[in-house]
Write a protein that holds these residues in place. Structure first.
Motif, PDB file in Angstrom:
ATOM      1  N   ALA A 154       0.540  -1.284  -0.073  1.00 54.10           N
ATOM      2  CA  ALA A 154       0.501  -0.375  -0.257  1.00 54.10           C
ATOM      3  C   ALA A 154       0.715   1.646   0.206  1.00 54.10           C
ATOM      4  O   ALA A 154       0.445   2.462  -0.372  1.00 54.10           O
ATOM      5  CB  ALA A 154      -1.276   0.122   1.729  1.00 54.10           C
ATOM      6  N   ASP A 155       1.825   1.460   1.079  1.00 52.13           N
ATOM      7  CA  ASP A 155       2.900   2.218   0.806  1.00 52.13           C
ATOM      8  C   ASP A 155       3.512   3.130  -0.687  1.00 52.13           C
ATOM      9  O   ASP A 155       3.158   4.067  -1.026  1.00 52.13           O
ATOM     10  CB  ASP A 155       4.172   2.079   2.057  1.00 52.13           C
ATOM     11  N   PHE A 156       3.869   1.214  -1.327  1.00 50.00           N
ATOM     12  CA  PHE A 156       4.730   1.781  -2.949  1.00 50.00           C
ATOM     13  C   PHE A 156       3.367   2.103  -3.442  1.00 50.00           C
ATOM     14  O   PHE A 156       3.844   3.320  -4.505  1.00 50.00           O
ATOM     15  CB  PHE A 156       5.185   0.580  -3.103  1.00 50.00           C
ATOM     16  N   THR A 157       2.113   1.702  -3.109  1.00 54.03           N
ATOM     17  CA  THR A 157       0.980   2.335  -4.414  1.00 54.03           C
ATOM     18  C   THR A 157       0.921   3.464  -4.156  1.00 54.03           C
ATOM     19  O   THR A 157       0.424   4.658  -5.126  1.00 54.03           O
ATOM     20  CB  THR A 157      -0.458   1.688  -4.401  1.00 54.03           C
ATOM     21  N   ALA A 158       0.637   4.161  -2.756  1.00 56.77           N
ATOM     22  CA  ALA A 158       0.680   5.724  -2.686  1.00 56.77           C
ATOM     23  C   ALA A 158       1.740   5.954  -3.423  1.00 56.77           C
ATOM     24  O   ALA A 158       1.486   7.689  -3.903  1.00 56.77           O
ATOM     25  CB  ALA A 158       0.632   5.396  -0.651  1.00 56.77           C
ATOM     26  N   ALA A 159       2.895   5.965  -3.007  1.00 56.63           N
ATOM     27  CA  ALA A 159       4.604   6.306  -3.795  1.00 56.63           C
ATOM     28  C   ALA A 159       4.383   6.636  -4.873  1.00 56.63           C
ATOM     29  O   ALA A 159       4.605   7.488  -5.575  1.00 56.63           O
ATOM     30  CB  ALA A 159       5.414   5.532  -2.527  1.00 56.63           C
ATOM     31  N   LYS A 160       4.018   5.889  -5.162  1.00 64.16           N
ATOM     32  CA  LYS A 160       3.895   5.667  -6.953  1.00 64.16           C
ATOM     33  C   LYS A 160       2.919   6.602  -7.814  1.00 64.16           C
ATOM     34  O   LYS A 160       3.362   7.080  -8.158  1.00 64.16           O
ATOM     35  CB  LYS A 160       3.375   3.539  -7.421  1.00 64.16           C
ATOM     36  N   GLN A 161       1.627   6.969  -7.093  1.00 61.75           N
ATOM     37  CA  GLN A 161       0.952   7.782  -6.970  1.00 61.75           C
ATOM     38  C   GLN A 161       1.226   9.097  -7.201  1.00 61.75           C
ATOM     39  O   GLN A 161       0.914   9.808  -7.999  1.00 61.75           O
ATOM     40  CB  GLN A 161      -0.611   7.728  -6.514  1.00 61.75           C
ATOM     41  N   ARG A 162       1.535   9.834  -5.968  1.00 63.41           N
ATOM     42  CA  ARG A 162       2.861  11.212  -5.166  1.00 63.41           C
ATOM     43  C   ARG A 162       3.349  11.187  -7.052  1.00 63.41           C
ATOM     44  O   ARG A 162       4.177  12.212  -7.183  1.00 63.41           O
ATOM     45  CB  ARG A 162       3.326  10.814  -4.030  1.00 63.41           C
ATOM     46  N   PHE A 163       4.829   9.737  -7.389  1.00 62.75           N
ATOM     47  CA  PHE A 163       5.516   9.867  -8.626  1.00 62.75           C
ATOM     48  C   PHE A 163       4.371  10.653  -9.419  1.00 62.75           C
ATOM     49  O   PHE A 163       5.665  11.601 -10.158  1.00 62.75           O
ATOM     50  CB  PHE A 163       6.381   8.948  -8.750  1.00 62.75           C
ATOM     51  N   ASP A 164       3.045   9.788  -9.621  1.00 60.27           N
ATOM     52  CA  ASP A 164       3.100   9.988 -11.450  1.00 60.27           C
ATOM     53  C   ASP A 164       2.304  11.487 -11.310  1.00 60.27           C
ATOM     54  O   ASP A 164       2.159  11.666 -12.509  1.00 60.27           O
ATOM     55  CB  ASP A 164       1.350   8.778 -11.134  1.00 60.27           C
ATOM     56  N   GLN A 165       2.161  12.015  -9.972  1.00 60.59           N
ATOM     57  CA  GLN A 165       1.483  13.322 -10.234  1.00 60.59           C
ATOM     58  C   GLN A 165       2.741  14.292 -10.289  1.00 60.59           C
ATOM     59  O   GLN A 165       2.594  15.256 -11.401  1.00 60.59           O
ATOM     60  CB  GLN A 165       0.664  13.422  -9.010  1.00 60.59           C
ATOM     61  N   ALA A 166       3.634  14.047 -10.068  1.00 62.08           N
ATOM     62  CA  ALA A 166       4.996  15.077 -10.327  1.00 62.08           C
ATOM     63  C   ALA A 166       5.237  14.951 -11.244  1.00 62.08           C
ATOM     64  O   ALA A 166       5.856  15.659 -12.199  1.00 62.08           O
ATOM     65  CB  ALA A 166       6.065  14.349  -9.231  1.00 62.08           C
ATOM     66  N   LYS A 167       5.598  13.457 -12.156  1.00 65.88           N
ATOM     67  CA  LYS A 167       5.519  13.072 -13.442  1.00 65.88           C
ATOM     68  C   LYS A 167       5.384  13.891 -14.013  1.00 65.88           C
ATOM     69  O   LYS A 167       5.557  14.945 -15.099  1.00 65.88           O
ATOM     70  CB  LYS A 167       6.139  11.417 -13.881  1.00 65.88           C
ATOM     71  N   ALA A 168       3.537  13.665 -14.142  1.00 66.03           N
ATOM     72  CA  ALA A 168       2.710  14.715 -14.884  1.00 66.03           C
ATOM     73  C   ALA A 168       3.113  16.144 -14.385  1.00 66.03           C
ATOM     74  O   ALA A 168       2.284  17.465 -16.064  1.00 66.03           O
ATOM     75  CB  ALA A 168       0.816  13.961 -14.667  1.00 66.03           C
ATOM     76  N   GLU A 169       3.088  16.772 -13.522  1.00 61.11           N
ATOM     77  CA  GLU A 169       2.878  18.058 -13.645  1.00 61.11           C
ATOM     78  C   GLU A 169       4.369  18.906 -14.342  1.00 61.11           C
ATOM     79  O   GLU A 169       4.756  19.641 -15.032  1.00 61.11           O
ATOM     80  CB  GLU A 169       3.136  18.318 -11.592  1.00 61.11           C
ATOM     81  N   HIS A 170       6.083  17.873 -13.897  1.00 63.12           N
ATOM     82  CA  HIS A 170       7.076  18.404 -14.524  1.00 63.12           C
ATOM     83  C   HIS A 170       6.861  18.256 -16.177  1.00 63.12           C
ATOM     84  O   HIS A 170       7.077  19.449 -16.781  1.00 63.12           O
ATOM     85  CB  HIS A 170       7.386  17.326 -13.708  1.00 63.12           C
ATOM     86  N   GLU A 171       6.268  17.456 -16.846  1.00 64.63           N
ATOM     87  CA  GLU A 171       5.843  16.749 -18.334  1.00 64.63           C
ATOM     88  C   GLU A 171       4.939  18.178 -18.603  1.00 64.63           C
ATOM     89  O   GLU A 171       5.390  19.237 -19.656  1.00 64.63           O
ATOM     90  CB  GLU A 171       4.991  15.975 -18.532  1.00 64.63           C
ATOM     91  N   ARG A 172       3.559  18.764 -17.587  1.00 70.15           N
ATOM     92  CA  ARG A 172       3.320  19.745 -17.834  1.00 70.15           C
ATOM     93  C   ARG A 172       4.289  21.187 -17.801  1.00 70.15           C
ATOM     94  O   ARG A 172       4.064  21.946 -19.146  1.00 70.15           O
ATOM     95  CB  ARG A 172       1.877  20.217 -17.018  1.00 70.15           C
ATOM     96  N   VAL A 173       4.789  21.394 -16.692  1.00 68.28           N
ATOM     97  CA  VAL A 173       5.844  22.687 -16.668  1.00 68.28           C
ATOM     98  C   VAL A 173       7.051  22.959 -17.642  1.00 68.28           C
ATOM     99  O   VAL A 173       7.040  23.639 -18.074  1.00 68.28           O
ATOM    100  CB  VAL A 173       6.451  23.445 -15.196  1.00 68.28           C
ATOM    101  N   LYS A 174       7.132  20.876 -18.606  1.00 72.42           N
ATOM    102  CA  LYS A 174       8.370  21.523 -19.355  1.00 72.42           C
ATOM    103  C   LYS A 174       7.701  21.605 -20.385  1.00 72.42           C
ATOM    104  O   LYS A 174       8.474  22.480 -21.258  1.00 72.42           O
ATOM    105  CB  LYS A 174       8.266  20.235 -19.369  1.00 72.42           C
ATOM    106  N   ASP A 175       6.911  21.433 -20.613  1.00 75.25           N
ATOM    107  CA  ASP A 175       6.056  21.925 -22.416  1.00 75.25           C
ATOM    108  C   ASP A 175       5.606  23.766 -22.008  1.00 75.25           C
ATOM    109  O   ASP A 175       6.119  23.783 -23.144  1.00 75.25           O
ATOM    110  CB  ASP A 175       4.412  21.124 -22.448  1.00 75.25           C
ATOM    111  N   GLU A 176       5.365  23.852 -20.834  1.00 79.90           N
ATOM    112  CA  GLU A 176       4.624  25.905 -20.874  1.00 79.90           C
ATOM    113  C   GLU A 176       6.379  26.114 -21.351  1.00 79.90           C
ATOM    114  O   GLU A 176       6.428  27.693 -21.261  1.00 79.90           O
ATOM    115  CB  GLU A 176       4.480  25.879 -19.427  1.00 79.90           C
TER     116      GLU A 176
END
Length: 376
Positions: A154-176
């Motif tokens: 469960a801890d890994f699943t939560a950590a992976k969700q946080r990473f996926d969110q951080a990755k998506a945010e980074h990709e968004r600001v990278k496009d900006e």
């Protein structure tokens, strides 16, 4: 040199685009740091999950091993207990029948057999209980690692969700950032193109001024630092050699009239006075006015005369002296020359270069091959 408003606007736009790009870059870097931190956290959670899985797998294997080892023996003990129980019942039944027959010896023998079978059944029960307890203990030992693994998962699943969110945010600001970078590159290119154009125009004007000064006879050591202006009378003023700037203290000053003739010549550090004024040989001709000049230019042939339909026409605004003032125009490839023919001679001789915009001092500079109205 006057500032170029379009160049200033493009420079301001470039600076603003650069600031936006820098802010986008800083935001992208912060997002990357957050993404990297989330990735490290996810990796640690994954490693913890793997370790918990290994512990759980080991406890599960131990549990299965105990079950495999004890299970067949438990089944065998169940069968042995059942057989001993049945033998015990028969032995006690036989002992009861022997007592009924008053056969004491047989009764005791069957009773002893019944007690022996009973003891055997009890031994099976005790051993079976021990084996079952071992299985339950192994199962209980597996329960803890199983819970730990589920928690780590469960801890890994939560950590992976946080990473996926951080990755998506980074990709968004990278496009900006990429968009801001493209906008900056476009603004920089526009500024660069305008700057090159302005520099080319300034170089052209500088070369034009240099050409004017060179034709006027300005000494060559001053040709790279000139101030050229035109007054309301159409005269071109050339300043050079001043202290700190071309028209600074001690400057030289040449004046070219609208006909391209030098009318005033003073070199740096020379005194002011009437001695600096020059005379025009054309204006000093003794009453000889020209109505037609066959070869006003040595390198060009005459194409036509007078755009008004004749060789000359009457200038009604002439008031100086007596007689008639006639205006003459001759056309050559790319230029024309005009003058007023008066009883006093040719006056107001001026050339016009058709390739130069009106208002530019170079427009009325005589061509190099001018024989009429050229440099005196």
């Amino acid at each position: 040199m006057a500032r170029d408003t379009e160049l200033d606007r493009l420079k301001a736009a470039q600076d603003l685009a650069f600031q936006r790009k820098q802010r986008a870059y800083e935001t992208m870097q912060a997002a990357w740091q957050h993404r990297s931190s989330a990735r490290d956290e996810m990796n640690r959670a994954f490693e913890a999950k793997q370790r918990a899985h290994e512990v759980q797998e080991a406890s599960w294997q131990n549990y299965q091993q105990v079950k495999r080892a004890n299970g067949p023996r438990i089944d065998q003990l169940n069968r042995q207990q059942e057989a001993a129980y049945q033998n015990m019942r028969r032995a006690f039944d036989n002992a009861s029948m022997a007592y009924d027959r008053r056969d004491g010896a047989a009764a005791r023998s069957h009773a002893d057999d019944g007690h022996a079978f009973k003891a055997e059944a009890q031994r099976c029960v005790e051993e079976r209980r021990r084996l079952v307890a071992e299985i339950r203990a192994a199962r209980d030992c597996h329960a803890g690692p199983k819970v730990d693994f589920q928690r780590a998962k469960a801890d890994f699943t939560a950590a992976k969700q946080r990473f996926d969110q951080a990755k998506a945010e980074h990709e968004r600001v990278k496009d900006e950032f990429q968009r801001a970078k493209r906008e900056f590159d476009a603004a920089r290119q526009a500024f660069k193109a305008r700057l090159e154009k302005v520099r080319a125009e300034r170089n052209r004007r500088r070369e034009d001024k240099r050409a004017i000064a060179e034709r006027a006879g300005v000494p060559s050591q001053y040709l790279d630092d000139l101030w050229v202006s035109r007054d309301s009378n159409g005269n071109t003023n050339i300043y050079f050699g001043g202290v700190g700037k071309p028209n600074g203290p001690g400057h030289g000053h040449y004046v070219i009239d609208r006909n391209g003739r030098v009318t005033y010549r003073r070199n740096p550090n020379e005194s002011h006075g009437s001695q600096n004024f020059t005379s025009s040989k054309r204006e000093q001709r003794d009453g000889a006015a020209s109505l037609y000049v066959r070869r006003a230019r040595t390198g060009r042939s005459l194409r036509g005369v007078n755009e008004h339909g004749g060789v000359f026409y009457d200038r009604r605004d002439y008031t100086e002296g007596e007689g008639t003032k006639l205006h003459v125009t001759e056309y050559y490839d790319g230029s024309h020359v005009s003058w007023d023919a008066t009883p006093s001679g040719d006056v107001d001789i001026h050339w016009t270069d058709h390739s130069v915009n009106p208002g530019d001092p170079v427009r009325h500079v005589p061509p190099p091959d001018a024989r009429f109205g050229g440099k005196e």
